[in-house]
Design a protein around this motif. Structure first.
Motif, mmCIF file in Angstrom:
data_model
loop_
_atom_site.group_PDB
_atom_site.id
_atom_site.type_symbol
_atom_site.label_atom_id
_atom_site.label_comp_id
_atom_site.label_asym_id
_atom_site.label_seq_id
_atom_site.Cartn_x
_atom_site.Cartn_y
_atom_site.Cartn_z
ATOM 1 N N UNK A 1 -5.260 1.737 6.419
ATOM 2 C CA UNK A 1 -6.054 0.671 5.832
ATOM 3 C C UNK A 1 -6.948 0.150 6.935
ATOM 4 N N UNK A 2 -8.180 -0.027 6.622
ATOM 5 C CA UNK A 2 -9.057 -0.608 7.631
ATOM 6 C C UNK A 2 -8.600 -2.038 7.873
ATOM 7 N N UNK A 3 -8.561 -2.439 9.106
ATOM 8 C CA UNK A 3 -8.217 -3.827 9.396
ATOM 9 C C UNK A 3 -9.304 -4.697 8.825
ATOM 10 N N UNK B 1 3.193 0.173 5.344
ATOM 11 C CA UNK B 1 2.026 0.367 6.207
ATOM 12 C C UNK B 1 0.921 -0.639 5.915
ATOM 13 N N UNK C 1 0.861 -1.166 0.000
ATOM 14 C CA UNK C 1 0.000 0.000 0.000
ATOM 15 C C UNK C 1 0.904 1.225 0.000
ATOM 16 N N UNK D 1 -5.051 -7.796 17.149
ATOM 17 C CA UNK D 1 -6.237 -7.991 16.342
ATOM 18 C C UNK D 1 -6.997 -9.173 16.904
ATOM 19 N N UNK E 1 2.054 -5.464 15.982
ATOM 20 C CA UNK E 1 0.699 -5.656 16.482
ATOM 21 C C UNK E 1 0.210 -7.065 16.119
ATOM 22 N N UNK F 1 5.679 4.550 13.940
ATOM 23 C CA UNK F 1 4.485 3.701 13.984
ATOM 24 C C UNK F 1 3.326 4.526 14.540
ATOM 25 N N UNK F 2 2.207 4.515 13.809
ATOM 26 C CA UNK F 2 1.062 5.330 14.223
ATOM 27 C C UNK F 2 0.357 4.748 15.442
ATOM 28 N N UNK G 1 2.967 10.332 10.224
ATOM 29 C CA UNK G 1 3.641 11.129 9.207
ATOM 30 C C UNK G 1 2.597 12.084 8.641
ATOM 31 N N UNK H 1 -1.713 -12.228 11.716
ATOM 32 C CA UNK H 1 -0.551 -11.525 11.172
ATOM 33 C C UNK H 1 -0.282 -10.253 11.918
ATOM 34 N N UNK H 2 0.968 -9.835 11.891
ATOM 35 C CA UNK H 2 1.318 -8.584 12.503
ATOM 36 C C UNK H 2 1.092 -7.546 11.438
ATOM 37 N N UNK H 3 -0.070 -6.980 11.411
ATOM 38 C CA UNK H 3 -0.316 -5.959 10.416
ATOM 39 C C UNK H 3 0.387 -4.703 10.881
ATOM 40 N N UNK H 4 1.029 -4.021 9.976
ATOM 41 C CA UNK H 4 1.592 -2.756 10.348
ATOM 42 C C UNK H 4 0.418 -1.858 10.600
ATOM 43 N N UNK H 5 0.325 -1.273 11.764
ATOM 44 C CA UNK H 5 -0.750 -0.332 11.988
ATOM 45 C C UNK H 5 -0.499 0.746 10.982
ATOM 46 N N UNK H 6 -1.462 1.014 10.180
ATOM 47 C CA UNK H 6 -1.231 2.010 9.163
ATOM 48 C C UNK H 6 -0.689 3.210 9.867
ATOM 49 N N UNK H 7 0.517 3.486 9.606
ATOM 50 C CA UNK H 7 1.127 4.636 10.216
ATOM 51 C C UNK H 7 0.484 5.796 9.524
ATOM 52 N N UNK H 8 1.181 6.818 9.414
ATOM 53 C CA UNK H 8 0.796 7.808 8.465
ATOM 54 C C UNK H 8 -0.205 8.795 8.968
ATOM 55 N N UNK I 1 5.408 -0.053 11.778
ATOM 56 C CA UNK I 1 6.098 -0.969 12.700
ATOM 57 C C UNK I 1 5.488 -2.349 12.682
ATOM 58 N N UNK I 2 4.965 -2.764 11.542
ATOM 59 C CA UNK I 2 4.476 -4.141 11.393
ATOM 60 C C UNK I 2 5.636 -5.040 11.019
ATOM 61 N N UNK I 3 5.328 -6.293 10.660
ATOM 62 C CA UNK I 3 6.438 -7.223 10.463
ATOM 63 C C UNK I 3 7.329 -6.864 9.285
#
Lengths: 470, 422
Positions: free
Chosen positions: B109-111, A270, A149, B89, A210, A203-204, A237, B94-101, A181-183
């Protein structure tokens, strides 16, 4: 009924090629469509495999550094980036080339191009070599995967990379910003930090990795704080600009001293989104969920009876091994066998150093559900094997049903956790109880004993770690 | 300090949602990804998971409220998020990256919706994969089996014992595709023979079940006076035969139906609920249900509106011959926008055909009979053709269907209609 079905598989990642191979082995006429030179998909070309090659190097560099404490000094390592890249590429080439050979040996027709469904029985392929071809099929398996993404607000610039770009290893930036900060973000942070980059992770959310239990993440966090310049949690960011010489970002977070930062490069990790657009799905009855995943039933069949979907396209978790399992389920269903997607445990592994691995129920999920469980934790400081490799920071925990003593989940943090979790997956799938694990002899001295010892703690005490009595 | 929890972006084009259920109460501690509300958009019903952890301070909405994207749903006090609410979750490993940003443009991204937690206690079935497979093979629902192993683990012997004590539920795995519902053991009442379903039968079963389950059907009936049409048919029949055409009522009705479809395009359409759109087809391809040894097949005559009755008759004859010989290509059975089915040859009058979804209407022809009709002050023997029109009420209203059918009846009695309008 005797004539063999014509199967088209769109996408040749671990889901697609596994499905194609299994179907061919059962006598179906299989066409595998993908735009890469060989089967392999993101996993082999742009994901799991190249990243693991780099992480292996990272681990080696780390151990070489640690070796000073063990009386060995390798000096300062010199990194030949071209050599490293060539080795990584050779690993990818070898594995994907091998898959190409296997496809040929199974008489799977491999078509290079991008497929688009015309209806539930035809696919049009834009051939990589130019031109078009329309194929008719009885059944198709959609396995087109996912992509990183990269929202439009991140500038399109060579200095702003997604995971695909980062894995091509264009250079080793002096200062690297990792967003997410995901995998994926954590694995690539580990690799680039080991190669010499100063890494800042943003990481947001309130935590890294997580999905994993906090006690496991803490083991990893300790080391990440040591190898990264900064890990900024709860930080967003706000904006990013890239120019010839670097990347500028505006950050927003609690007590952030300098909201504007400058880096040589940025990596955006992300999340990933399923590749469900541009497949011609609108020409069929296939349904998508709000996140863009194809909706499938327990056999991985879509709303269109001739179309199946597996892997990242068919929903979370987006993991290669889950795709491979679904490939097996879908092919069996196509062959008319009673198959079902019903895993009790899907291992999740973060290939950082230390690795994180877990499967089945996590302690966090159990708490959310108010599930009655007992958790036992075996610290690796009490493992002989961990001491001999100088890694006493690990942790093995098991989550057991208080009533029937069934092992519901296992979590491991430490080097080799990704390998150790295999036993745990088998235990959870087989419906093992804690005493099944204690009564299976584990080789000594190995890290696998930590699984046995944490099971021992369920009934009483383990040999090497005495719990305080409450 | 309380955070405003707002309705997140629910996907492309969704601007608002209606609250169908509030799952939390003030004072309740929530964790990240925990579902807070159920909402319904005009596209789908969905759960709204929390993006923060803390204590619910206030619920600002109630079921039935319509909330715009970005509208405040609840207030959550994040400072009270304790260790127990460490997030994760709910179901996805999976370790989703918490949508930073960042703010809007870099929206997270919605989980993806968590899969529903597995049944009863929420745990996976307490049985090894090989035992689960065995249960599937012999048609036993393993969730109903009580395990005799340590802690209640289910062995293959437990599955066998269950199958023996519940013979009705253990159906042959192969036939599971048939609509659910457990079959009794018919052999208790006499000998039975089991035959494998043919491909055609399986496809028909699936297509019909899908249409029946998803399409709200309405069927309306009418009768058309085809005395003059039949007279015309008899007059030109011989001529047609010389051209290689067997001029049947079906072939003639195809042309008339095509005329009606041109005038009533909503019956020549499909419904795309996923995109909130009607797909109006600019072509008129009519499928004709054909009874063959292998079962029901529906070859499609293309561009019926642009062909003469004689051309249609020739094509229909060829397709029917191919259908009987089992030589139809998939291409010849696809792309229909409307279907005609004729049971008249078998003596049937009116009936209720099932719409060949994703088409939205089907016309059934019955057996024409001579009946006395009051015409201009006297009884006259007239040939009346029973017509049955089934349609998808999601797209086609009763009046639309009635107008369509009336148009056909009038066009038969007043053939110039076809030239005038169709």
């Amino acid at each position: 009924m005797a004539d063999s079905k014509r199967l088209v598989v769109l996408g040749s990642g671990p889901g697609g090629y596994a499905a194609a191979f299994a179907a061919a082995d059962h006598g179906l006429q299989v066409t595998l469509i993908s735009d890469d030179e060989h089967p392999g998909g993101v996993c082999l070309y742009r994901g799991c495999i190249p990243s693991k090659a780099l992480l292996h190097v990272a681990k080696l560099l780390h151990e070489a550094k640690m070796a000073r404490a063990w009386g060995i000094d390798f000096g300062t390592p010199r990194i030949d980036l071209d050599g490293l890249r060539a080795w990584k590429d050779s690993v990818v080439a070898k594995l994907t080339g091998g898959l190409g050979q296997l496809a040929k040996a199974r008489r799977v027709t491999y078509v290079r191009g991008r497929g688009k469904l015309l209806d539930a029985q035809h696919v049009q392929v834009e051939l990589t070599a130019g031109g078009q071809e329309v194929l008719e099929f009885d059944v198709a398996i959609l396995a087109t995967g996912s992509q990183p993404l990269l929202p439009g607000a991140f500038p399109q610039h060579p200095r702003v990379m997604d995971s695909t770009a980062a894995l091509t290893l264009p250079d080793i930036p002096e200062r690297l910003l990792v967003v997410g900060g995901g995998y994926i973000g954590l694995e690539l942070s580990t690799a680039y930090a080991a190669l010499g980059s100063h890494v800042t992770v943003v990481e947001a959310g309130q935590e890294i990795a997580r999905g994993a239990d906090r006690d496991l993440v803490d083991v990893l966090a300790k080391r990440l704080y040591a190898i990264c310049d900064e890990i900024l949690l709860d930080t967003k960011v706000l904006a990013m600009q890239a120019d010839e010489r670097g990347v500028t970002v505006q950050l927003a977070g609690l007590d952030l001293a300098e909201p504007e930062r400058r880096f040589d490069k940025a990596l955006v990790a992300i999340g990933r989104r399923p590749n469900s657009q541009g497949l011609g799905l609108e020409q069929t009855a296939v349904e998508l969920d709000p996140q863009g995943f194809v909706v499938v039933d327990a056999q991985r069949r879509t709303a269109e009876p001739s179309l199946y979907a597996i892997g990242d396209l068919a929903g979370q978790p987006m993991l290669a091994h889950k795709a491979r399992f679904e490939a097996r389920v879908a092919v069996a269903a196509i062959l008319g066998e009673p198959s079902e997607y019903d895993p009790a445990a899907i291992p999740a592994v973060v290939f950082t150093d230390p690795e994180l691995a877990w499967c089945g129920l996590t302690e966090t999920e159990a708490a959310t559900r108010g599930r009655d469980i007992k958790v036992t934790r075996f610290p690796w400081a009490a493992s002989g094997r961990a001491a001999t490799i100088g890694r006493e920071d690990g942790l093995t925990k098991i989550i057991v049903d208080t009533h029937n003593e069934r092992v519901l989940g296992v979590g491991i943090a430490g080097p080799g956790a990704g390998e150790l979790i295999a036993e745990a997956v088998l235990a959870v799938e087989m419906g093992a109880r804690a005493d099944d694990l204690t009564m299976s002899i584990h080789a000594h001295p190995t890290l696998s004993e930590t699984v046995m010892e944490s099971a021992e703690m369920f009934a009483g005490q383990s040999a090497h770690f005495l719990q305080r009595q409450r | 300090m309380a955070t405003e929890f707002k309705l997140p972006d629910l996907g492309e084009g969704v601007k608002a949602a209606e609250v169908s259920k509030v799952l939390v109460k003030p004072g309740e501690v929530v964790v990240v990804d925990q579902n807070l509300l159920e909402v319904e958009t005009d596209k789908a019903a969905t759960d709204v998971p929390s993006s923060v952890a803390g204590t619910v301070v206030e619920v600002r909405v109630k079921p039935g409220d319509s909330v715009p994207v970005g509208g405040v749903l609840l207030l959550i006090d994040e400072s009270t998020a304790g260790a127990a609410s460490a997030s994760g979750s709910a179901a996805a490993p999976p370790v989703a990256a918490t949508a930073a940003a960042a703010p809007e443009p870099l929206a997270p991204v919605a989980t993806p919706a968590a899969r529903p937690a597995p049944g009863a206690a929420g745990d996976p079935v307490f049985a090894a994969p090989s035992v689960r497979k065995f249960a599937r093979e012999i048609g036993v629902d393993i969730k109903q089996v009580v395990g005799s192993g340590p802690g209640g683990r289910i062995s293959s012997d437990d599955v066998k014992a269950f199958a023996r004590s519940h013979p009705a539920t253990a159906a042959a795995g192969e036939h599971r595709a048939a609509p659910a519902g457990e079959l009794p053991d018919f052999t208790r009442w006499g000998a039975v023979e089991r035959q494998r379903l043919s491909n055609v039968r399986r496809v028909t079963a699936q297509a019909m079940a899908r249409s029946w389950a998803t399409v709200p059907h309405v069927t309306i009936f009418d009768r058309a006076d085809i005395t003059d049409l039949e007279a015309l048919r008899n007059k030109v029949k011989g001529k047609a035969e010389k051209l290689g055409a067997k001029l049947t009522i079906t072939a003639m009705m195809l042309k008339l139906a095509a005329g009606a479809l041109k005038v009533h395009p909503t019956l020549n359409a499909s419904l795309d609920l996923a995109h909130n759109e009607v797909v109006l087809k600019r072509y008129v391809h009519v499928g004709v249900a054909a009874d063959t040894d292998r079962g029901l097949v529906v070859p499609v005559v293309r561009d019926v509106d642009q062909k003469s009755m004689l051309q249609i008759a020739v094509e229909l004859g060829e397709l029917a011959a191919k259908a009987r010989a089992g030589k139809l290509t998939p291409d010849e059975m696809q792309g229909g926008s409307f279907t005609v089915t004729n049971l008249g040859g078998l003596g049937v009058g009116h009936f209720t055909p099932i719409v060949n979804s994703p088409e939205v209407a089907i016309l059934g022809l019955g057996r024409a009979t001579q009946e006395p009709v009051w015409v201009a002050g006297g009884w006259q023997p007239r040939l009346l053709l029973p017509l049955s029109l089934s349609f998808d009420h999601r797209l086609v209203d009763g009046a639309d269907g009635a107008r369509f059918l009336r148009w056909i009846v009038e066009a038969i009695e007043e053939p110039l209609m076809l030239v005038l309008e169709g």
